[in-house]
Design a protein around this motif. Structure first.
Motif, PDB file in Angstrom:
ATOM      1  N   TYR A  10       0.839  -1.205   0.000  1.00 13.34           N
ATOM      2  CA  TYR A  10       0.000   0.000   0.000  1.00 13.34           C
ATOM      3  C   TYR A  10       0.876   1.257   0.000  1.00 13.34           C
ATOM      4  CZ  TYR A  10      -4.044  -2.935   1.112  1.00 13.34           C
ATOM      5  OH  TYR A  10      -5.045  -3.883   1.056  1.00 13.34           O
ATOM      6  N   THR A  11       0.351   2.341  -0.575  1.00 10.85           N
ATOM      7  CA  THR A  11       1.104   3.597  -0.598  1.00 10.85           C
ATOM      8  C   THR A  11       1.227   4.143   0.823  1.00 10.85           C
ATOM      9  OG1 THR A  11      -0.942   4.837  -1.024  1.00 10.85           O
ATOM     10  CG2 THR A  11       0.365   4.176  -2.931  1.00 10.85           C
ATOM     11  N   THR A  15      -2.279   8.590   0.068  1.00 11.03           N
ATOM     12  CA  THR A  15      -3.175   8.571  -1.091  1.00 11.03           C
ATOM     13  C   THR A  15      -4.229   7.475  -0.927  1.00 11.03           C
ATOM     14  OG1 THR A  15      -1.512   7.232  -2.252  1.00 11.03           O
ATOM     15  CG2 THR A  15      -1.615   9.571  -2.797  1.00 11.03           C
ATOM     16  N   ASP A  17      -8.299   5.893  -2.823  1.00 12.33           N
ATOM     17  CA  ASP A  17      -9.132   5.904  -4.022  1.00 12.33           C
ATOM     18  C   ASP A  17     -10.252   6.931  -3.820  1.00 12.33           C
ATOM     19  OD1 ASP A  17     -11.048   4.759  -2.389  1.00 12.33           O
ATOM     20  OD2 ASP A  17     -10.828   2.739  -3.202  1.00 12.33           O
ATOM     21  N   VAL A  23      -4.894   2.523  -1.138  1.00 15.43           N
ATOM     22  CA  VAL A  23      -4.728   1.946  -2.478  1.00 15.43           C
ATOM     23  C   VAL A  23      -3.492   1.057  -2.546  1.00 15.43           C
ATOM     24  CG1 VAL A  23      -5.939   3.802  -3.665  1.00 15.43           C
ATOM     25  CG2 VAL A  23      -3.497   4.000  -3.300  1.00 15.43           C
ATOM     26  N   ARG A  25      -0.285  -0.307  -4.289  1.00 19.65           N
ATOM     27  CA  ARG A  25       0.705   0.323  -5.164  1.00 19.65           C
ATOM     28  C   ARG A  25       0.660  -0.247  -6.579  1.00 19.65           C
ATOM     29  NH1 ARG A  25       4.638   2.953  -2.872  1.00 19.65           N
ATOM     30  NH2 ARG A  25       4.500   1.719  -0.967  1.00 19.65           N
ATOM     31  N   ARG A  28      -2.912   1.045  -8.660  1.00 18.52           N
ATOM     32  CA  ARG A  28      -3.186   2.439  -9.019  1.00 18.52           C
ATOM     33  C   ARG A  28      -1.900   3.254  -9.051  1.00 18.52           C
ATOM     34  NH1 ARG A  28      -8.520   4.621  -8.230  1.00 18.52           N
ATOM     35  NH2 ARG A  28     -10.036   2.983  -7.778  1.00 18.52           N
ATOM     36  N   GLY A  29      -1.948   4.378  -9.757  1.00 18.09           N
ATOM     37  CA  GLY A  29      -0.823   5.296  -9.783  1.00 18.09           C
ATOM     38  C   GLY A  29       0.285   4.849 -10.713  1.00 18.09           C
ATOM     39  N   GLN A 174       0.666  10.582  -8.230  1.00 14.69           N
ATOM     40  CA  GLN A 174       0.670   9.168  -8.636  1.00 14.69           C
ATOM     41  C   GLN A 174       1.952   8.449  -8.224  1.00 14.69           C
ATOM     42  OE1 GLN A 174      -2.359   8.312  -9.634  1.00 14.69           O
ATOM     43  NE2 GLN A 174      -2.689  10.541  -9.462  1.00 14.69           N
ATOM     44  N   ASP A 176       4.628   7.792  -4.958  1.00 14.51           N
ATOM     45  CA  ASP A 176       4.732   7.818  -3.499  1.00 14.51           C
ATOM     46  C   ASP A 176       6.093   8.382  -3.080  1.00 14.51           C
ATOM     47  OD1 ASP A 176       4.721   7.387  -0.808  1.00 14.51           O
ATOM     48  OD2 ASP A 176       4.134   5.278  -0.905  1.00 14.51           O
ATOM     49  N   ARG A 243      -4.538   7.716  -8.054  1.00 11.78           N
ATOM     50  CA  ARG A 243      -4.470   7.842  -6.602  1.00 11.78           C
ATOM     51  C   ARG A 243      -4.902   9.276  -6.262  1.00 11.78           C
ATOM     52  NH1 ARG A 243       1.765   5.682  -5.788  1.00 11.78           N
ATOM     53  NH2 ARG A 243       1.503   3.600  -6.724  1.00 11.78           N
TER      54      ARG A 243
END
Length: 591
Positions: A10-11, A15, A17, A23, A25, A28-29, A174, A176, A243
């Motif tokens: 996960y981020t 960030t 959704d 979200v 990693r 998304r992004g 988008q 991290d 993200r």
């Protein structure tokens, strides 16, 4: 270990959704999401510059406006374009979030573009054609014509206010910041971002302005409108991959609280020890992944907001909150020093283009659109930025030992010197153009001067060179020197200077035009440029830029750079670890 690996999926930058869920990693992004954003920007820049680059010629040729009126209408509109992002950034940060602010603003944007295309296409929405050399003899646009046209232009401006400050930030979101690989990719994203702006701008300054001048305004405005519609569809298509960062509150409110608290406690003495001032615990900042800033002695009056007493947020602010406000206020004199060069930039799409209409634009049977010379500003800036990064920085690093080669303020200062040089060359070029016009007897009738349009090329090319120093450094300076929690506001400073610069251009043009016509004098700026004295006006700009350079040198002498905090999160983590160890040792000693 398994829990840490799952956590890394996960981020870590907060960030989520669109529903507010964390979200993954991998889902998304990253570059997949950014590709939609970058392609959007190509089409959007094409749309915006497709309108702005050649707007002055539509106002003079189709709406039959004079030189001063048309130039001021362009700069007032462009000024509004660069001021509305402050509102867009506020709505995104404090209320709606970047995505929904962008989507709503896009609807407003495309509405304005659509009505604008209709206004240049329908005969009932514009005055009849006129072949007179002097536009004063042509039938003026009616109130309805102007209401529809300017209503569309300013609707468009409101739309860009919501898209401009948020789209680049959506792209940067988008990646991290707390993931080393993604943080490196973010730097590459900004390179692609600049390239997309360059490509869209160059297409508008060449292909679209040619279509407008030689094919028709309906198609010339219709294509940018279609391009904008395509760009919005492309952006929306990427929605499942984005993200998002949640709104964090308005930086204006935080700054206002500091100023109000300091004023209300202006009689309260500051303690000798800054540690007695109010501040949150390190854990509070760690929970929110934010940075704590230490007390600084500059602008001491504001520090009174941190003197303990009342618990009201309008009477008591943390040291970090006060220091954030100080950082934003310290940059205001620098912002003021960049307004005059922004006024010079405003001449590109106004008087520089008008000069081009008086010159020979033929290359065989092909006629160069005057506004297309603005493409050389973009090309020159791109080449100079590459040369600056590849050669100039490396050479200067050996002398200065500065990783940047020279400081950001020094780079801005070089840009200011270039602006003086540009206006000297522009004044001398215009003086020569007027001399040739007099020799060939085209002063009174405003006919074409037998000189190639390329005599204007040096001032366009040098404007791009100046941008490579001043504009690029300005964006980086205001972003870099802004507090971590106010980066959006810091970035908007660089946009604000362009807006104020355009409004200042309108004021100066109107004032100089009026004053030079008093007491029966001929006037410097007339509808017939061959009978005008733009060379005097540009010489006035030389003096203005020189005085501004002196002001800039005084300002930077007293400017204090903010402390480097690029590794602040690592430092904070180490401090918290130290506190944990200390507490553990104390507990062991008790047992």
């Amino acid at each position: 270990m398994a829990e840490e690996a799952a956590l890394d999926d996960y981020t870590q930058d907060g960030t989520v959704d669109l529903k507010g869920n964390p979200v993954l990693r991998s889902k998304r992004g990253g570059w997949t999401a950014c590709s939609f954003v970058v392609v959007y920007e190509v089409f959007e820049r094409m749309a915006y510059y497709g309108i702005s680059s050649n707007l002055i010629l539509y106002l003079t040729k189709k709406l039959h406006q004079g030189t001063v009126t048309s130039s001021n209408n362009v700069t007032n509109w462009v000024g509004t374009i660069w001021m509305t992002p402050i509102l867009g950034a506020y709505l995104a940060d404090a209320h709606l979030g970047r995505y929904w602010t962008f989507v709503i603003a896009s609807i407003v944007y495309i509405s304005g573009m659509s009505v604008l295309t209709l206004s240049v296409s329908l005969r009932s929405l514009k005055p009849p054609p006129c072949a007179e050399a002097n536009v004063e003899n042509c039938k003026k646009a009616s109130t309805l014509h102007l209401a529809v046209f300017y209503g569309a232009l300013y609707t468009l401006a409101v739309g860009t206010g919501g898209t401009k400050p948020n789209i680049s930030t959506i792209g940067a979101d988008q990646f991290d910041e707390f993931h080393p690989k993604e943080k490196a990719h973010k730097l590459s994203f900004f390179n692609w971002w600049m390239f997309s702006i360059f490509f869209g701008t160059l297409f508008a300054n060449t292909v679209l302005v040619y279509i407008q001048d030689n094919v028709g305004w309906s198609l010339g405005y219709g294509l940018p409108t279609l391009g904008l519609a395509i760009s919005i569809v492309i952006f929306l298509a990427g929605t499942p991959y984005y993200r998002h960062k949640m709104p964090t509150g308005s930086p204006f409110t935080r700054m206002a609280r500091v100023i109000v608290a300091a004023i209300r406690k202006w009689k309260v003495p500051l303690p000798n020890d800054p540690k007695e001032l109010y501040e949150l615990d390190l854990e509070e900042y760690a929970k929110k992944a934010k940075v704590r800033i230490e007390f600084t002695p500059t602008l001491r009056f504001l520090s009174k907001a941190s003197v303990t007493g009342s618990t009201s947020p309008w009477m008591l602010c943390s040291v970090t909150q006060v220091e954030e406000t100080k950082q934003m206020l310290r940059m205001l004199p620098i912002l003021a020093a960049t307004v005059v060069p922004s006024t010079m930039v405003a001449q590109i799409n106004t008087l520089f283009v008008k000069q081009g209409t008086t010159l020979d634009r033929s290359i065989g049977s092909f006629k160069i659109p005057p506004a297309s010379l603005a493409g050389f500003v973009t090309i020159s800036m791109l080449i100079c930025v590459v040369l600056y990064d590849r050669f100039f920085v490396r050479i200067m690093q050996r002398w200065t030992k500065n990783p940047r080669g020279i400081s950001l303020l020094q780079r801005m200062g070089i840009g200011l010197v270039f602006h003086i040089l540009i206006m000297i060359i522009a004044s001398l070029t215009e003086r020569y153009r007027l001399h040739v016009a007099k020799e060939h007897g085209v002063v009174e009738n405003g006919g074409q001067v037998p000189l190639t349009i390329f005599i204007l090329l040096p001032q366009f090319v040098l404007m791009g060179t100046a941008d490579a120093f001043l504009e690029v450094a300005k964006i980086e300076f205001f972003y870099d020197q802004a507090p971590e929690n106010m980066k959006s506001l810091g970035t908007s400073y660089s946009m604000t200077t362009l807006g104020v610069g355009n409004f200042l251009s309108s004021f100066l043009l109107s004032t100089v035009s009026r004053i030079t016509k008093e007491h029966g004098h001929h006037g410097w700026i007339l509808n017939n440029l061959n009978a005008s004295h733009l060379d005097y006006y540009y010489a006035f700009f030389v003096i203005l830029n020189f005085l501004n350079l002196i002001f800039f040198l005084i300002v930077i002498k007293f400017y204090v750079y903010k402390a480097e905090i690029s590794n602040s999160m690592q430092v904070l983590t180490e401090e918290l670890k130290g506190m944990t160890v200390k507490v553990s040792n104390q507990e062991e000693s008790r047992t």
